[in-house]
Design a protein around this motif. Structure first.
Motif, PDB file in Angstrom:
ATOM      1  N   PRO A  16       1.703  -7.175  -5.607  1.00  0.00           N
ATOM      2  CA  PRO A  16       1.356  -5.952  -6.337  1.00  0.00           C
ATOM      3  C   PRO A  16       1.668  -4.683  -5.554  1.00  0.00           C
ATOM      4  O   PRO A  16       1.499  -4.630  -4.328  1.00  0.00           O
ATOM      5  N   VAL A  17       2.136  -3.684  -6.272  1.00  0.00           N
ATOM      6  CA  VAL A  17       2.445  -2.380  -5.702  1.00  0.00           C
ATOM      7  C   VAL A  17       1.339  -1.413  -6.124  1.00  0.00           C
ATOM      8  O   VAL A  17       1.105  -1.208  -7.314  1.00  0.00           O
ATOM      9  N   ILE A  18       0.667  -0.824  -5.143  1.00  0.00           N
ATOM     10  CA  ILE A  18      -0.442   0.085  -5.417  1.00  0.00           C
ATOM     11  C   ILE A  18      -0.025   1.506  -5.051  1.00  0.00           C
ATOM     12  O   ILE A  18       0.187   1.819  -3.879  1.00  0.00           O
ATOM     13  N   GLY A  19       0.140   2.344  -6.066  1.00  0.00           N
ATOM     14  CA  GLY A  19       0.434   3.753  -5.839  1.00  0.00           C
ATOM     15  C   GLY A  19      -0.739   4.590  -6.300  1.00  0.00           C
ATOM     16  O   GLY A  19      -1.881   4.140  -6.315  1.00  0.00           O
ATOM     17  N   ARG A  20      -0.452   5.823  -6.716  1.00  0.00           N
ATOM     18  CA  ARG A  20      -1.523   6.667  -7.249  1.00  0.00           C
ATOM     19  C   ARG A  20      -0.942   7.642  -8.261  1.00  0.00           C
ATOM     20  O   ARG A  20       0.222   8.068  -8.135  1.00  0.00           O
ATOM     21  N   LEU A  46       4.541   7.123  -5.189  1.00  0.00           N
ATOM     22  CA  LEU A  46       4.616   5.999  -4.258  1.00  0.00           C
ATOM     23  C   LEU A  46       4.972   6.543  -2.884  1.00  0.00           C
ATOM     24  O   LEU A  46       6.133   6.829  -2.582  1.00  0.00           O
ATOM     25  N   ASP A  47       3.962   6.731  -2.046  1.00  0.00           N
ATOM     26  CA  ASP A  47       4.150   7.234  -0.684  1.00  0.00           C
ATOM     27  C   ASP A  47       4.632   6.074   0.181  1.00  0.00           C
ATOM     28  O   ASP A  47       3.989   5.031   0.270  1.00  0.00           O
ATOM     29  N   ASN A  90       0.848  -1.186   0.000  1.00  0.00           N
ATOM     30  CA  ASN A  90       0.000   0.000   0.000  1.00  0.00           C
ATOM     31  C   ASN A  90       0.887   1.241   0.000  1.00  0.00           C
ATOM     32  O   ASN A  90       1.348   1.700   1.051  1.00  0.00           O
ATOM     33  N   LEU A  91       1.132   1.791  -1.174  1.00  0.00           N
ATOM     34  CA  LEU A  91       1.944   3.000  -1.306  1.00  0.00           C
ATOM     35  C   LEU A  91       1.077   4.159  -1.808  1.00  0.00           C
ATOM     36  O   LEU A  91       1.556   5.057  -2.494  1.00  0.00           O
ATOM     37  N   THR A  92      -0.193   4.114  -1.468  1.00  0.00           N
ATOM     38  CA  THR A  92      -1.134   5.143  -1.906  1.00  0.00           C
ATOM     39  C   THR A  92      -1.040   6.418  -1.078  1.00  0.00           C
ATOM     40  O   THR A  92      -1.506   7.472  -1.496  1.00  0.00           O
ATOM     41  N   GLY A  93      -0.482   6.298   0.116  1.00  0.00           N
ATOM     42  CA  GLY A  93      -0.477   7.434   1.032  1.00  0.00           C
ATOM     43  C   GLY A  93      -1.667   7.455   1.955  1.00  0.00           C
ATOM     44  O   GLY A  93      -1.770   8.315   2.827  1.00  0.00           O
ATOM     45  N   THR A  94      -2.594   6.509   1.801  1.00  0.00           N
ATOM     46  CA  THR A  94      -3.761   6.389   2.681  1.00  0.00           C
ATOM     47  C   THR A  94      -3.530   5.214   3.618  1.00  0.00           C
ATOM     48  O   THR A  94      -3.455   4.065   3.172  1.00  0.00           O
ATOM     49  N   VAL A  95      -3.387   5.494   4.894  1.00  0.00           N
ATOM     50  CA  VAL A  95      -3.023   4.439   5.851  1.00  0.00           C
ATOM     51  C   VAL A  95      -4.175   3.453   6.038  1.00  0.00           C
ATOM     52  O   VAL A  95      -3.999   2.238   5.907  1.00  0.00           O
ATOM     53  N   LEU A  96      -5.359   3.958   6.341  1.00  0.00           N
ATOM     54  CA  LEU A  96      -6.532   3.096   6.527  1.00  0.00           C
ATOM     55  C   LEU A  96      -7.311   3.061   5.220  1.00  0.00           C
ATOM     56  O   LEU A  96      -8.362   3.690   5.083  1.00  0.00           O
ATOM     57  N   HIS A  97      -6.805   2.326   4.260  1.00  0.00           N
ATOM     58  CA  HIS A  97      -7.385   2.296   2.917  1.00  0.00           C
ATOM     59  C   HIS A  97      -8.474   1.227   2.875  1.00  0.00           C
ATOM     60  O   HIS A  97      -8.204   0.035   3.003  1.00  0.00           O
ATOM     61  N   THR A  98      -9.718   1.655   2.696  1.00  0.00           N
ATOM     62  CA  THR A  98     -10.836   0.714   2.708  1.00  0.00           C
ATOM     63  C   THR A  98     -10.662  -0.382   1.669  1.00  0.00           C
ATOM     64  O   THR A  98     -10.914  -1.567   1.942  1.00  0.00           O
TER      65      THR A  98
END
Length: 475
Positions: A441-445, A453-454, A90-98
């Motif tokens: 998988p690497v999830i960025g935005r 990639l946060d 989880n490299l989206t920058g959202t810690v609690l990503h639903t």
């Protein structure tokens, strides 16, 4: 017969039979791993595809060896056997990503779940008396200690908690809510819809931006069952605003013998300001302010598994637990196994930042993400090649899942842009797709013509895995 027709028949004739292929050496290992039934079903799919290809393009069937068919069958078997629920970065920058599972559980909770999976547990068995027990009792004592509530119960998420609370306390009656609190959260959860499904009637008061105590006073009547406040978990109204403080509403409720329920949403058990985070009303503070019931999530700021918790007055909780929906919405042993150790961590708040994964990620110093980005920069540059430029840049993370929606956390990470300086995003989308296709998988935005990639949620222990798999990146 045409030349193409002859080639088609020749190609089809060269396809071995199912029986011969299944009895050949290349298929022995597939049968040993996947079983004969699954292997033969998959082989038939491969042969059907080959026949279709040979009929549409006679020259397409160049390979007819047993090894070729075994390789094709193996690829399909592996794809079918791959679990759909997979770990990701989880490299989206959202810690609690639903969409990515929200809170990560601490080690103590993970071990408790493993134990509950592999051994019998006293889910509904009282070890002191030897009689049947109540599964809620596994966590009620610690919930009472942490919140100051008289009683508590657990269901499978906070939406279920609100639904059950309304169904038990206000069937066929009115529930008074400020218009400014009629929220909608992800997955189309709307307070008015939940009320109607629970059999309660919504009575809106005030306006979107301003609601006064007199609005509540004018709305109540003989059919009023409940006064309700809903935490605006995913938006903020600013400017010319006014809301009735919970304490004032609670006093008003007591004067008119009407319970006050609060949907707190995320529901923190500690003052987050002590950890350098934005202040959020705790469950204990909400009860002390006069709420009769508080519903909140376990998998957001609390940092536990998905669950909905209701705490408050003993008589109201007892009524809620007797409702038929309680059984339909109850949690299983895995949720309770994970929840109890998480709640126990809150009994020693001085160790919470170190031991509770969610709090650790939310409070990571920016220097940690900056240092990680500097270490990974050359590895990432080599993996993505000259089509892109990569830089280490500051970022702003968010808590996520509707918790503290306007508050951002300073962070740092890797930012990839097109090397030619153009703004078109097709090249960035190709990189994004390639990162999602990695073994983990690497999830960025993508934002502002760059892939970001946060690294807030990339802990040091996972850096090596992240870096190693970049060698298999295919662009």
């Amino acid at each position: 017969m045409s030349e193409d027709g002859g080639k088609t028949l020749d190609g089809l004739a060269r396809i071995p039979s199912v029986e011969r292929l299944m009895s050949s050496a290349p298929f022995e290992s597939l049968i040993a791993v996947h079983g004969r039934i699954q292997t033969i079903a998959t082989l038939r799919r491969v042969l059907d595809q080959c026949r279709e290809a040979a009929q549409s393009t006679p020259t397409s069937l160049a390979q007819t060896s047993y090894e070729f068919f075994a390789a094709q069958t193996s690829a399909l078997l592996d794809a079918d056997a791959r679990l759909r629920l997979r770990p990701v970065f989880n490299l989206t920058g959202t810690v609690l990503h639903t969409n990515l599972g929200r809170a990560l559980l601490p080690d103590s909770a993970v071990q408790a779940v493993v134990d509950a999976l592999s051994r019998p547990v006293n889910l509904e068995f009282d070890l002191d008396t030897g009689a049947r027990g109540d599964r809620d009792d596994l966590v009620v004592p610690v919930l009472r200690e942490l919140t100051g509530a008289q009683a508590a119960t657990v269901v499978n998420n906070n939406a279920a908690a609100v639904l059950l609370m309304l169904a038990a306390l206000a069937p066929g009656k009115e529930v008074v809510v400020s218009r400014g609190e009629l929220v909608e959260i992800g997955g189309a959860f709307r307070i008015p819809d939940i009320m109607s499904r629970a059999g309660a009637r919504l009575r809106e008061v005030g306006t979107t931006n301003r609601t006064h105590l007199r609005d509540y006073a004018e709305a109540i009547g003989p059919r009023t069952a409940l006064l309700m406040k809903v935490h605006a978990s995913n938006y903020a109204i600013e400017g010319f605003t006014h809301e009735v403080e919970l304490g004032a509403l609670a006093r008003f409720g007591r004067e008119h013998s009407l319970p006050v329920a609060v949907d707190l949403g995320s529901g923190s058990l500690v003052d987050l300001a002590h950890y350098g985070l934005p202040k959020e009303a705790t469950v204990r503070q909400t009860l002390e302010a006069g709420a009769d019931l508080v519903a909140f999530s376990a998998d957001k700021l609390l940092g536990g598994p998905q669950a909905g918790l209701i705490v408050g007055r003993k008589d109201l909780i007892a009524k809620i637990k007797k409702h038929p929906l309680k059984r339909a919405l109850r949690v299983g042993k895995l949720t309770l196994a994970a929840l109890e150790p998480v709640l126990q961590l809150y009994r020693a708040p001085e160790f919470l930042r170190e031991r509770l994964t969610t709090l650790r990620l939310l409070t990571r110093p920016t220097t940690e993400m900056q240092a990680a980005a500097e270490r990974l920069l050359p590895v990432f540059e080599r993996a993505i090649g000259p089509t892109y430029t990569v830089r280490v840049e500051p970022m702003l993370s968010q808590i996520g899942s509707g918790a503290l929606p306007v508050d951002l956390l300073p962070s740092a990470g890797l930012v990839a842009r097109r090397a030619d300086g153009k703004a078109g995003e097709r090249v960035l989308l190709r990189l994004e797709d390639a990162l999602r296709a990695l073994p983990r998988p690497v999830i960025g935005r993508i934002a502002d013509h760059a892939l970001r990639l946060d690294l807030r949620c990339l802990e040091t222990a996972d850096e090596a895995v992240f870096a190693a798999q970049l060698a298999s990146l295919r662009l």
